[in-house]
Design a protein around this motif. Structure first.
Motif, mmCIF file in Angstrom:
data_model
loop_
_atom_site.group_PDB
_atom_site.id
_atom_site.type_symbol
_atom_site.label_atom_id
_atom_site.label_comp_id
_atom_site.label_asym_id
_atom_site.label_seq_id
_atom_site.Cartn_x
_atom_site.Cartn_y
_atom_site.Cartn_z
ATOM 1 N N SER A 72 3.603 23.805 25.222
ATOM 2 C CA SER A 72 2.612 24.391 26.283
ATOM 3 C C SER A 72 2.091 23.964 27.455
ATOM 4 C CB SER A 72 1.125 23.427 25.541
ATOM 5 O OG SER A 72 1.708 21.968 26.169
ATOM 6 N N GLN A 73 3.686 23.677 28.302
ATOM 7 C CA GLN A 73 3.838 23.135 29.470
ATOM 8 C C GLN A 73 5.218 23.130 29.737
ATOM 9 O OE1 GLN A 73 5.057 21.159 31.660
ATOM 10 N NE2 GLN A 73 4.632 22.142 32.932
ATOM 11 N N SER A 74 6.152 24.262 31.055
ATOM 12 C CA SER A 74 6.700 23.824 31.212
ATOM 13 C C SER A 74 7.044 23.861 32.654
ATOM 14 C CB SER A 74 7.956 24.643 30.610
ATOM 15 O OG SER A 74 10.047 24.899 31.203
ATOM 16 N N THR A 75 7.880 23.836 33.774
ATOM 17 C CA THR A 75 8.333 24.101 35.051
ATOM 18 C C THR A 75 9.459 24.680 34.584
ATOM 19 O OG1 THR A 75 6.875 22.134 36.224
ATOM 20 C CG2 THR A 75 8.645 23.305 37.483
ATOM 21 N N SER A 102 1.969 27.805 25.454
ATOM 22 C CA SER A 102 3.412 28.274 24.859
ATOM 23 C C SER A 102 3.116 29.754 24.428
ATOM 24 C CB SER A 102 3.533 27.415 23.149
ATOM 25 O OG SER A 102 2.473 27.528 22.498
ATOM 26 N N GLY A 103 4.578 30.257 24.548
ATOM 27 C CA GLY A 103 5.190 31.605 23.727
ATOM 28 C C GLY A 103 5.383 32.570 25.025
ATOM 29 N N GLY A 158 -2.955 33.517 26.603
ATOM 30 C CA GLY A 158 -2.617 32.297 26.883
ATOM 31 C C GLY A 158 -2.313 31.642 27.593
ATOM 32 N N VAL A 159 -0.783 33.062 27.964
ATOM 33 C CA VAL A 159 -0.195 32.167 28.985
ATOM 34 C C VAL A 159 -0.417 32.067 30.504
ATOM 35 C CG1 VAL A 159 2.751 32.508 29.796
ATOM 36 C CG2 VAL A 159 1.789 31.663 27.203
ATOM 37 N N SER A 160 -0.260 31.607 31.174
ATOM 38 C CA SER A 160 -0.780 31.440 32.158
ATOM 39 C C SER A 160 0.909 30.549 33.413
ATOM 40 C CB SER A 160 -1.937 31.630 33.112
ATOM 41 O OG SER A 160 -1.729 29.918 33.409
ATOM 42 N N ALA A 161 0.735 31.442 34.868
ATOM 43 C CA ALA A 161 2.062 30.881 35.311
ATOM 44 C C ALA A 161 1.254 30.620 37.179
ATOM 45 C CB ALA A 161 3.133 31.895 36.260
#
Length: 223
Positions: A72-75, A102-103, A158-161
């Motif tokens: 659900s999260q990564s740097t 995720s995705g 649902g993915v943002s950065a």
């Protein structure tokens, strides 16, 4: 026409509930994907030789990196090297950023120094998520100009950065995970938000911004 194999593999992993870490869509990763080996440097357990890997063009004035994250999260750290074994010589080629959701995430505006033009090397993707530091590499031929945006370069629902300050990733692109040294009082003026901005600028859609400025603004990445 680009192969759909990377997408098919990623979707099967997600659908089957297998605890994959992340897969690479653009540029194609070198070596076989082995989930358990992704924590191994430099390329997820694979030790490449530039003369024996698949090479694709990567445009230095802007090209795409696309990955599929199963957490659900990564740097993220994006890096590049001309070392034929991918062991050393890595440099940061995009600001550190957090992915939420995720995705698939695709960034089509990654830039590389012009002195890489005409040379073979690697683009590296490093993920810092709940399962630690994970690695993949792509073998590339660095070419002039801006690359076309792949048709499948998009973000999953649902993915943002957002740009992030992660000193453990940015302090040494050769050894992500190494804690950043505590700056001395005399060097404080070279830091902004804990990220050194001296001599580091990156091309974004809005123009050139320093890493520190983007972190301070909480800038949101767009494609």
């Amino acid at each position: 026409m680009p192969s759909i194999a990377p997408y098919a593999s990623a979707m099967l992993l997600l659908a089957g509930g297998i605890q994959a870490h992340f897969t690479v869509q653009h540029p194609p990763a070198v070596g076989p994907f082995v989930d358990d080996d992704e924590p191994k440097k430099p390329c997820g357990g694979y030790h490449p030789d530039i003369e024996n890997v698949t090479i694709t063009d990567f445009h230095v004035d802007g090209d795409a990196i696309g990955t599929t994250l199963t957490h659900s999260q990564s740097t993220w750290l994006y890096r590049a090297t001309l070392d034929p074994t991918a062991e050393n010589g890595w440099i940061l080629v995009y600001p550190i950023f957090d992915q939420s959701g995720s995705g698939l995430y695709c960034q089509p505006h990654v830039t590389v120094p012009h002195d890489f033009i005409g040379k073979k090397g690697y683009i590296g993707m490093v993920s810092h998520a709940k399962d630690g530091y994970l690695y993949q590499c792509a073998g590339v031929n660095f070419v002039a100009g801006t690359g076309p945006v792949p048709e499948d370069c998009r973000n999953a629902t649902g993915v943002s950065a957002t740009y992030a300050d992660d000193g453990t990733l940015s302090s040494d692109p050769n050894n992500p995970g190494t804690p950043a040294p505590t700056p001395s009082p005399s060097s404080q003026h070279e830091h902004n938000g804990g990220v050194s901005t001296k001599g580091q600028t990156f091309m974004t859609l809005g123009g050139l911004l320093t890493v520190g400025a983007m972190v301070a603004l909480g800038a949101v990445l767009v494609i």
